[in-house]
Design a protein around this motif. Structure first.
Motif, PDB file in Angstrom:
ATOM      1  N   ARG A   1     -16.317  -0.477  -2.583  1.00 34.26           N
ATOM      2  CA  ARG A   1     -15.967   1.179  -1.876  1.00 34.26           C
ATOM      3  C   ARG A   1     -15.066   1.335  -3.561  1.00 34.26           C
TER       4      ARG A   1
ATOM      5  N   GLU B   1      -2.515   5.454   2.741  1.00 36.25           N
ATOM      6  CA  GLU B   1      -3.357   4.423   2.436  1.00 36.25           C
ATOM      7  C   GLU B   1      -3.500   3.960   3.725  1.00 36.25           C
TER       8      GLU B   1
ATOM      9  N   ARG C   1     -13.935  -5.936   4.021  1.00 37.19           N
ATOM     10  CA  ARG C   1     -12.682  -6.025   4.245  1.00 37.19           C
ATOM     11  C   ARG C   1     -11.921  -7.509   3.636  1.00 37.19           C
TER      12      ARG C   1
ATOM     13  N   ALA D   1      -4.079   4.673   7.477  1.00 37.86           N
ATOM     14  CA  ALA D   1      -5.922   3.898   7.108  1.00 37.86           C
ATOM     15  C   ALA D   1      -6.076   3.526   7.761  1.00 37.86           C
ATOM     16  N   LEU D   2      -5.483   2.655   6.966  1.00 33.89           N
ATOM     17  CA  LEU D   2      -5.821   0.692   7.966  1.00 33.89           C
ATOM     18  C   LEU D   2      -5.490   0.440   8.671  1.00 33.89           C
TER      19      LEU D   2
ATOM     20  N   ARG E   1     -12.197   6.114  -1.475  1.00 32.13           N
ATOM     21  CA  ARG E   1     -12.657   5.963  -0.452  1.00 32.13           C
ATOM     22  C   ARG E   1     -12.186   4.242   0.109  1.00 32.13           C
ATOM     23  N   TYR E   2     -12.147   4.726   2.061  1.00 31.24           N
ATOM     24  CA  TYR E   2     -11.785   3.551   2.556  1.00 31.24           C
ATOM     25  C   TYR E   2     -12.716   2.967   2.672  1.00 31.24           C
ATOM     26  N   GLU E   3     -14.076   3.817   2.875  1.00 28.39           N
ATOM     27  CA  GLU E   3     -14.821   3.920   3.499  1.00 28.39           C
ATOM     28  C   GLU E   3     -15.964   2.755   2.510  1.00 28.39           C
TER      29      GLU E   3
ATOM     30  N   MET F   1       0.549  -1.164  -0.027  1.00 27.62           N
ATOM     31  CA  MET F   1       0.192  -0.235   0.159  1.00 27.62           C
ATOM     32  C   MET F   1       0.663   0.979   0.095  1.00 27.62           C
TER      33      MET F   1
ATOM     34  N   ASP G   1      -7.277   2.023  11.931  1.00 27.19           N
ATOM     35  CA  ASP G   1      -8.394   1.217  12.225  1.00 27.19           C
ATOM     36  C   ASP G   1      -8.177  -0.855  12.604  1.00 27.19           C
TER      37      ASP G   1
END
Length: 482
Positions: free
Chosen positions: A410, A40, A390, A43-44, A414-416, A36, A47
């Motif tokens: 997705r 990114e 996921r 962001a992972l 966007r991550y969401e 990644m 979470d």
């Protein structure tokens, strides 16, 4: 030198069939995270998987290497090297604590245990954790023999590194505390009879407790940010753990040695070795305490899994190697005629477990076959949906069709995941959607994207299984009526 033999044997065993089993979901996460872009990845980690952040960063060059060669070999190479390094470290510790023969047999026993062979062929950090655990223990032993600020600082750094690789590996500190306590109680100049003479201490002998506690405190400061973040992610990371009971307790020795017969030999030697080296209590404490603490805590708050207590395996091998040395010493000059067959017996009883680990379907998921099936059957214009969302991270390490299929889970950038309405809009006019999913039970049946998919599409064929991963093709319901 005898200590050079165990790492060579370990590397040979780990290299045997290393590319045969497919990467599975945990390894896919490693490969995907290591590839990644850093934004990114941040962001992972915000979470999930903060506890593996350092490992993912260390894996980035190997993930890049996998882009131009066998991805299994590239991603699993660090584990192979760490396994060999740990075997070397066990041999060095055995030699230091109980003599050259104990070092050789301890290192060889560690190398042939199938539980370590399993994680030497996996693109996760467990083999590396064991290598660092062995390093930290060696640094502690040297610091206790010849105390200095530099040695305890090196030990503190190793403990911090161990925690950043796996927080539960810090259960090893319980065994280290036993070693420090024993060193503090020893009279000046007293040494275990099983140990070779140390270097003479410099200056007056002082209790090691203050230096050790300061080192552990320093490591704790370095680990504090990780602990805070990991505590907030525990429910999403470890929700699947359950309190262990007698079946798990009985299964662990067999899992370590590969068979009941092998477990009887290895653990019998370890009990004898731990008793014979009782003047060096670190050996028995290392083989027992992390497991016992994990098992006990898990009766209240589950933290136990065999791979989370792998740090005991070097201690078990060390105790068994010392036990074998003591047993073989009875034979005098024929001691090799006793010790070599014993190691070969352990290896022979473990062979079926080693062979089973090297079959194509030996991992929980067969992502390579899943990718090949999608690659062969996907058509231009097809889409893909991952449930839960996921699963894109869990399956896509082989690339191929996932790089061509438009992801409906997705929106780009966007991550969401998409909402149900956004999914419905994105799926409008699409003739074929591939669903890559877990078993759809009560947990995932309410996924809004899956509900939207099933309201407008129906399965066009049977669901196929690739280990625990499911693959189903969906077509629009309107198309069925024509």
């Amino acid at each position: 030198m005898a200590v050079a033999v165990p790492p060579l044997v370990a590397a040979a065993i780990a290299g045997w069939g290393i590319t045969v089993p497919s990467l599975w979901r945990d390894e896919s996460v490693t490969g995907m995270a290591a590839r990644m872009p850093l934004p990114e990845l941040r962001a992972l980690l915000a979470d999930i998987d903060t506890v593996h952040a350092l490992y993912y960063l260390l894996m980035r060059p190997f993930a890049a290497l996998g882009a131009s060669g066998p991805v299994e070999a590239a991603l699993r190479l660090p584990s192979l090297l760490a396994f060999a390094a740990a075997a070397y470290g066990v041999a060095v510790l055995g030699r230091r604590l109980a003599g050259p023969a104990a070092g050789l047999w301890s290192g060889l026993l560690y190398a042939v245990l199938p539980i370590m062979s399993r994680y030497a062929q996996e693109a996760r950090g467990y083999a590396l954790v064991n290598a660092v655990a062995v390093l930290a223990t060696w640094l502690l032993v040297t610091a206790l023999e010849r105390p200095s600020r530099r040695r305890f600082a090196g030990y503190a750094a190793a403990v911090a590194l161990l925690g950043w690789l796996h927080l539960y590996a810090l259960l090893l500190l319980a065994a280290h505390a036993v070693a420090v306590l024993a060193a503090g109680r020893a009279a000046p100049g007293a040494r275990p009879r099983s140990s070779p003479p140390p270097h003479p201490p410099r200056g007056p002998l002082r209790p090691p407790w203050p230096s050790w506690l300061l080192a552990v405190a320093g490591a704790g400061v370095a680990l504090a940010p990780l602990v805070v973040v990991a505590a907030g992610q525990r429910d999403t990371q470890l929700f699947w753990l359950r309190s262990p009971g007698p079946p798990e307790l009985a299964a662990f020795p067999i899992g370590v040695a590969g068979s009941a017969a092998g477990a009887a030999v290895v653990f019998g030697l370890a009990v004898w070795g731990g008793w014979s080296a009782r003047r060096t209590p670190l050996v028995a404490a290392w083989a027992v305490l992390p497991f016992v603490i994990s098992f006990a805590v898990s009766q209240v708050e589950p933290i136990y899994h065999p791979r989370y207590v792998l740090v005991v395996v070097p201690g078990i091998a060390l105790a068994a190697g010392i036990g074998l040395t003591r047993l073989a010493a009875v034979a005098g000059r024929w001691r090799f005629a006793v010790a070599v067959p014993a190691v070969l017996l352990v290896a022979a009883t473990a062979l079926p477990a080693h062979e089973a680990l090297r079959t194509p379907n030996s991992r929980p998921d067969d992502l390579r076959s899943l990718t090949a099936t999608l690659d062969a059957e996907a058509r231009p214009g097809d889409r893909v949906l991952f449930v839960p969302d996921r699963y894109r991270l869990f399956v896509a390490v082989y690339g191929g069709p996932y790089e061509r299929l438009v992801d409906l889970t997705r929106a780009p950038g966007r991550y969401e995941p998409r909402t149900a309405a956004e999914f419905t809009a994105a799926a409008a006019g699409v003739s074929r959607i591939w669903l890559v999913s877990a078993r759809i039970g009560r947990v995932y049946a309410a996924d809004p994207r899956l509900v939207a998919l099933r309201s407008a599409f129906s399965a066009a064929g049977p669901t196929r299984r690739f280990g625990s991963i499911r693959l189903t093709l969906y077509r629009p319901r309107a198309a069925e009526r024509h």
